[in-house]
Design a protein around this motif. Sequence first.
Motif, PDB file in Angstrom:
ATOM      1  N   ARG B 103      39.791  55.672 -31.305  1.00 32.28           N
ATOM      2  CA  ARG B 103      38.710  55.787 -32.287  1.00 32.28           C
ATOM      3  C   ARG B 103      39.252  56.021 -33.686  1.00 32.28           C
ATOM      4  N   SER B 104      40.497  56.447 -33.809  1.00 34.12           N
ATOM      5  CA  SER B 104      41.031  56.679 -35.148  1.00 34.12           C
ATOM      6  C   SER B 104      42.373  55.976 -35.364  1.00 34.12           C
ATOM      7  N   GLY B 105      42.783  55.122 -34.440  1.00 33.63           N
ATOM      8  CA  GLY B 105      44.051  54.419 -34.632  1.00 33.63           C
ATOM      9  C   GLY B 105      44.278  53.434 -33.498  1.00 33.63           C
ATOM     10  N   LYS B 106      45.413  52.782 -33.542  1.00 38.31           N
ATOM     11  CA  LYS B 106      45.709  51.784 -32.513  1.00 38.31           C
ATOM     12  C   LYS B 106      46.503  52.414 -31.361  1.00 38.31           C
ATOM     13  N   VAL B 107      46.269  51.905 -30.179  1.00 39.47           N
ATOM     14  CA  VAL B 107      46.938  52.429 -28.991  1.00 39.47           C
ATOM     15  C   VAL B 107      47.605  51.269 -28.244  1.00 39.47           C
ATOM     16  N   ALA B 108      48.804  51.523 -27.729  1.00 35.84           N
ATOM     17  CA  ALA B 108      49.489  50.531 -26.902  1.00 35.84           C
ATOM     18  C   ALA B 108      49.712  51.104 -25.503  1.00 35.84           C
ATOM     19  N   ILE B 109      49.495  50.264 -24.488  1.00 39.55           N
ATOM     20  CA  ILE B 109      49.898  50.622 -23.123  1.00 39.55           C
ATOM     21  C   ILE B 109      51.002  49.643 -22.742  1.00 39.55           C
ATOM     22  N   VAL B 110      52.163  50.194 -22.435  1.00 37.47           N
ATOM     23  CA  VAL B 110      53.370  49.386 -22.303  1.00 37.47           C
ATOM     24  C   VAL B 110      53.788  49.298 -20.831  1.00 37.47           C
ATOM     25  N   PHE B 111      54.041  48.074 -20.380  1.00 35.60           N
ATOM     26  CA  PHE B 111      54.476  47.830 -18.990  1.00 35.60           C
ATOM     27  C   PHE B 111      55.852  47.178 -19.011  1.00 35.60           C
ATOM     28  N   GLY B 112      56.780  47.709 -18.234  1.00 38.83           N
ATOM     29  CA  GLY B 112      58.144  47.191 -18.206  1.00 38.83           C
ATOM     30  C   GLY B 112      58.287  45.944 -17.349  1.00 38.83           C
ATOM     31  N   THR B 113      59.503  45.506 -17.195  1.00 38.11           N
ATOM     32  CA  THR B 113      59.780  44.302 -16.420  1.00 38.11           C
ATOM     33  C   THR B 113      59.502  44.554 -14.934  1.00 38.11           C
ATOM     34  N   GLU B 114      59.278  43.455 -14.188  1.00 36.01           N
ATOM     35  CA  GLU B 114      58.730  43.565 -12.835  1.00 36.01           C
ATOM     36  C   GLU B 114      59.516  44.487 -11.894  1.00 36.01           C
ATOM     37  N   ARG B 115      60.802  44.247 -11.758  1.00 35.40           N
ATOM     38  CA  ARG B 115      61.501  44.975 -10.701  1.00 35.40           C
ATOM     39  C   ARG B 115      61.819  46.414 -11.061  1.00 35.40           C
ATOM     40  N   THR B 116      62.176  46.628 -12.324  1.00 32.03           N
ATOM     41  CA  THR B 116      62.754  47.917 -12.660  1.00 32.03           C
ATOM     42  C   THR B 116      61.919  48.747 -13.635  1.00 32.03           C
ATOM     43  N   LEU B 156      35.804  51.778 -17.608  1.00 35.46           N
ATOM     44  CA  LEU B 156      34.884  52.855 -17.202  1.00 35.46           C
ATOM     45  C   LEU B 156      34.735  53.881 -18.324  1.00 35.46           C
ATOM     46  N   ALA B 157      35.815  54.105 -19.069  1.00 32.04           N
ATOM     47  CA  ALA B 157      35.770  55.138 -20.110  1.00 32.04           C
ATOM     48  C   ALA B 157      35.151  54.638 -21.412  1.00 32.04           C
ATOM     49  N   MET B 158      35.119  53.307 -21.599  1.00 32.64           N
ATOM     50  CA  MET B 158      34.669  52.827 -22.910  1.00 32.64           C
ATOM     51  C   MET B 158      33.510  51.845 -22.841  1.00 32.64           C
ATOM     52  N   ARG B 159      33.044  51.522 -21.634  1.00 35.33           N
ATOM     53  CA  ARG B 159      31.959  50.544 -21.549  1.00 35.33           C
ATOM     54  C   ARG B 159      30.703  51.093 -22.218  1.00 35.33           C
ATOM     55  N   PRO B 160      29.794  50.176 -22.562  1.00 30.41           N
ATOM     56  CA  PRO B 160      28.561  50.640 -23.189  1.00 30.41           C
ATOM     57  C   PRO B 160      27.893  51.690 -22.321  1.00 30.41           C
ATOM     58  N   GLY B 161      27.520  52.795 -22.916  1.00 26.94           N
ATOM     59  CA  GLY B 161      26.861  53.853 -22.162  1.00 26.94           C
ATOM     60  C   GLY B 161      27.796  54.965 -21.729  1.00 26.94           C
ATOM     61  N   ALA B 162      29.114  54.692 -21.727  1.00 26.02           N
ATOM     62  CA  ALA B 162      30.062  55.751 -21.375  1.00 26.02           C
ATOM     63  C   ALA B 162      30.037  56.819 -22.472  1.00 26.02           C
ATOM     64  N   PRO B 163      30.215  58.078 -22.085  1.00 28.64           N
ATOM     65  CA  PRO B 163      30.188  59.131 -23.106  1.00 28.64           C
ATOM     66  C   PRO B 163      31.325  58.911 -24.109  1.00 28.64           C
ATOM     67  N   LEU B 164      30.973  58.923 -25.383  1.00 25.70           N
ATOM     68  CA  LEU B 164      31.940  58.626 -26.434  1.00 25.70           C
ATOM     69  C   LEU B 164      32.698  59.901 -26.792  1.00 25.70           C
ATOM     70  N   PRO B 165      34.024  59.903 -26.609  1.00 22.18           N
ATOM     71  CA  PRO B 165      34.753  61.117 -26.962  1.00 22.18           C
ATOM     72  C   PRO B 165      34.787  61.288 -28.483  1.00 22.18           C
ATOM     73  N   ALA B 166      34.878  62.526 -28.926  1.00 22.29           N
ATOM     74  CA  ALA B 166      34.990  62.778 -30.363  1.00 22.29           C
ATOM     75  C   ALA B 166      36.305  62.177 -30.844  1.00 22.29           C
ATOM     76  N   PRO B 167      36.296  61.564 -32.036  1.00 19.50           N
ATOM     77  CA  PRO B 167      37.572  61.044 -32.536  1.00 19.50           C
ATOM     78  C   PRO B 167      38.497  62.203 -32.872  1.00 19.50           C
ATOM     79  N   LEU B 168      39.794  61.933 -32.886  1.00 16.55           N
ATOM     80  CA  LEU B 168      40.757  62.944 -33.303  1.00 16.55           C
ATOM     81  C   LEU B 168      40.457  63.343 -34.741  1.00 16.55           C
ATOM     82  N   GLU B 169      40.663  64.608 -35.070  1.00 18.53           N
ATOM     83  CA  GLU B 169      40.369  65.029 -36.443  1.00 18.53           C
ATOM     84  C   GLU B 169      41.293  64.341 -37.430  1.00 18.53           C
ATOM     85  N   VAL B 170      42.543  64.207 -37.043  1.00 19.82           N
ATOM     86  CA  VAL B 170      43.518  63.533 -37.899  1.00 19.82           C
ATOM     87  C   VAL B 170      44.162  62.428 -37.065  1.00 19.82           C
TER      88      VAL B 170
END
Lengths: 256, 256
Positions: B103-116, B156-170
């Motif tokens: 809600r206040s910045g960009k987020v990355a979810i990082v997945f490594g290579t298949e085997r390791t 589930l956490a962000m679909r329409p109707g899901a409770p919206l968490p407060a954004p980080l203050e900073v």
Amino acid sequence: MSIRIVLVETRHPGNIGAAARAMKNMGLQELHLVRPRSFPDPEASARASGADDLLETAQVHEHLEDAIAACGLVVGSSARQRYLSLNLLEPRECAARIVQASRSGKVAIVFGTERTGLTNAELAHCNLLATIPTDSRYSSLNLAMAVQVFAYELWLAMRPGAPLPAPLEVPLATGVEMTRLYKHIEQVLEQVEFRDRTGGGYLMARIRRLFNRAQVDQNEMNILRGILTAVQSKRRPAGNTVESLPSQDDGMEKSS
Amino acid sequence: MSIRIVLVETRHPGNIGAAARAMKNMGLQELHLVRPRSFPDPEASARASGADDLLETAQVHEHLEDAIAACGLVVGSSARQRYLSLNLLEPRECAARIVQASRSGKVAIVFGTERTGLTNAELAHCNLLATIPTDSRYSSLNLAMAVQVFAYELWLAMRPGAPLPAPLEVPLATGVEMTRLYKHIEQVLEQVEFRDRTGGGYLMARIRRLFNRAQVDQNEMNILRGILTAVQSKRRPAGNTVESLPSQDDGMEKSS
């Protein structure tokens, strides 16, 4: 563990392998296949990665009825919301019910063919219908991905340390017992000459839907079968001739 | 939406396509690829099914740093539990934090290579480490399946109707800002002739791990950079000769 995954008319063998891997990751072992297009198949084995053992022990059936015969709870996975008269659940809520039911009987989670999902006839065998929530603009989940989401929710609900739900007081009636009930009802309706007024012969489908939704337990099954038998014993023979009552279908158990 | 999926050194193009489909099902749009073995690739397109648009807009990077440069929160997906000093979360708990940070910045979810999976160097860029719970006897999830599970929890956490968490203050400091901070720290350590006593040159790795775990916000970043600059201004020049202070690395911003 008494939870099985049932894949109906899977077109792509790769999906069978990927589903097996997803199952094994989440502690599920029993894979049942109904009329798979190609099985065994090298593509299934390749995608199964280390889960080949699930493919080796997978049971192949000609009819969905056989795959769910021993099951007290049958959950259908569907992207479509046609059957709103069924209890429509999400996997999370569903997982809790499945784990509970699995403590006193067998449970099947049934996935239809890739493009079109479960048919109406297949849905008619289900007690519950579960839908994975998705973005409505693009809601078609890959089959193995759907298995993964269910298996993941089941693992969260049943992994070591998860709160153990109380078992059902009375086990649910199995698929075989439900089939016998429907045959018995059909027989009685015929004997009492009840006319199907639904237009189009949907009477039995509606009755099935009602009882499936209700999730009949073993005690209730005995009561229902007892009532049907009582009706058969006491009915006035058709016409004016006195004749012996027709014997029950030999597949049926006596219930008192 | 400001949540991106970053796939690092993916070996099988089919996994990229399947991941794109899983993302689109769950309302995610931004796919970033770091050194994919083959991309674009017909197998990726085939597995993407209707999600080709995500492949078309996917950004390819040579370095993980570039893929996360703009991100305030970087979550690493890992089956392994080596980095226990990071906050180790499950996807469900993680999803709530990701949606809040997004809600206040960009987020990355990082997945490594298949085997390791992710290397230590790649994990060192992550603020949080998330592990999908599995049966420990067979815990290696397919890459695209892992993306599916995370995407499902995010939906589930962000679909329409899901409770919206407060954004980080900073807002959290971005990847670029963290990289500058580490360069600045390194520079100061050199200038004050701090000796690496970790044996093997792990000092900076340990410092990175500490600050990544702390999830530095923009205010804190200003304070840290201010302290470093103050140290540089006031330090006694090395040796006895009076010399002008070295100018800061030109990539660095002044902070007050």
